[in-house]
Motif scaffolding. Structure first.
Motif, PDB file in Angstrom:
ATOM      1  N   UNK A 111      72.131  22.012  21.964  1.00 31.14           N
ATOM      2  CA  UNK A 111      71.808  23.126  22.870  1.00 31.14           C
ATOM      3  C   UNK A 111      70.472  23.758  22.466  1.00 31.14           C
ATOM      4  N   UNK A 112      70.298  23.996  21.179  1.00 30.08           N
ATOM      5  CA  UNK A 112      69.056  24.591  20.674  1.00 30.08           C
ATOM      6  C   UNK A 112      67.860  23.732  21.060  1.00 30.08           C
ATOM      7  N   UNK A 170      73.373  20.984  -0.992  1.00 26.15           N
ATOM      8  CA  UNK A 170      74.259  21.942  -0.342  1.00 26.15           C
ATOM      9  C   UNK A 170      73.771  22.136   1.087  1.00 26.15           C
ATOM     10  N   UNK A 171      74.521  21.642   2.067  1.00 25.50           N
ATOM     11  CA  UNK A 171      74.104  21.729   3.468  1.00 25.50           C
ATOM     12  C   UNK A 171      75.056  22.621   4.243  1.00 25.50           C
ATOM     13  N   UNK A 172      74.482  23.409   5.144  1.00 25.83           N
ATOM     14  CA  UNK A 172      75.267  24.259   6.025  1.00 25.83           C
ATOM     15  C   UNK A 172      74.567  24.315   7.373  1.00 25.83           C
ATOM     16  N   UNK A 173      75.089  25.115   8.281  1.00 26.51           N
ATOM     17  CA  UNK A 173      74.546  25.181   9.629  1.00 26.51           C
ATOM     18  C   UNK A 173      73.082  25.627   9.635  1.00 26.51           C
ATOM     19  N   UNK A 179      67.307  24.453  10.304  1.00 26.81           N
ATOM     20  CA  UNK A 179      65.979  24.393   9.695  1.00 26.81           C
ATOM     21  C   UNK A 179      65.357  23.017   9.883  1.00 26.81           C
ATOM     22  N   UNK A 180      66.145  21.985   9.685  1.00 23.87           N
ATOM     23  CA  UNK A 180      65.668  20.623   9.921  1.00 23.87           C
ATOM     24  C   UNK A 180      65.292  20.466  11.394  1.00 23.87           C
ATOM     25  N   UNK A 205      61.685  19.370  12.842  1.00 26.64           N
ATOM     26  CA  UNK A 205      61.560  18.126  13.605  1.00 26.64           C
ATOM     27  C   UNK A 205      61.002  18.402  14.995  1.00 26.64           C
ATOM     28  N   UNK A 206      61.401  19.524  15.593  1.00 30.60           N
ATOM     29  CA  UNK A 206      60.879  19.923  16.895  1.00 30.60           C
ATOM     30  C   UNK A 206      59.358  20.140  16.811  1.00 30.60           C
ATOM     31  N   UNK A 207      58.915  20.842  15.779  1.00 31.78           N
ATOM     32  CA  UNK A 207      57.478  21.074  15.581  1.00 31.78           C
ATOM     33  C   UNK A 207      56.743  19.747  15.354  1.00 31.78           C
TER      34      UNK A 207
END
Length: 171
Positions: free
Chosen positions: A23-24, A53-56, A61-62, A66-68
């Protein structure tokens, strides 16, 4: 962390974040097709770093980075990035006879091309409405436009597509 633990962790983070990240991305890209490419890069990068350590927030942030990167690359090379009609048509059911299959593929290709010529918001509305099954109200909230505008874009574009297809069939 073992390989199996890493795979399990990746699957858990993927399941928890995929819909929100999609969606983002769709809300922040010029064309919906760009979101498909970027989301693959997001989860590939996540998989490479899954032992951390990965979270939402980490996944988002990734996605932002990646969008940029994606648009920096597209702008630099001034390429129009869009899927081929073959990629669009892969979702057509196989149980149709050949003639109907060809007509449907041709129409999907036409619709995809037509939507790419329209404002980016129209492609986003079609994606959320037909592919993700969101209501008009939900789409309006996500895209920060009025529900009336969503209806207007959707129904006006459907009418235009119908007229174009009828015109082509009459020729």
């Amino acid at each position: 962390m073992s390989t199996q633990e890493a795979l399990n962790k990746f699957q858990k983070v993927y399941d928890e974040t995929y819909d929100d990240v999609l969606k983002y991305l769709v809300c922040n890209v010029a064309k919906v097709s760009d979101a498909e490419d970027i989301i693959q890069d997001v989860y590939l990068a996540l998989f490479k770093k899954i032992k951390k350590n990965t979270n939402k927030e980490y996944v988002f942030g990734i996605a932002r980075n990646k969008l940029k990167d994606y648009y920096r690359f597209a702008y630099k090379y001034k390429e129009k990035i869009a899927p081929s009609s073959a990629e669009v048509c892969e979702q057509v059911p196989d149980n149709l006879d050949f003639l109907n299959d060809m007509i449907i593929k041709e129409n999907i290709g036409f619709i995809w091309t037509y939507l790419n010529k329209k404002k980016g918001v129209i492609g986003k509305i079609f994606f959320f409405y037909y592919y993700e099954d969101y209501s008009l109200k939900e789409i309006a909230q996500m895209l920060n436009i009025s529900e009336g505008n969503v209806k207007h874009y959707l129904y006006r574009t459907l009418k235009e597509i119908k007229e174009q297809l009828e015109e082509e069939n009459n020729e």
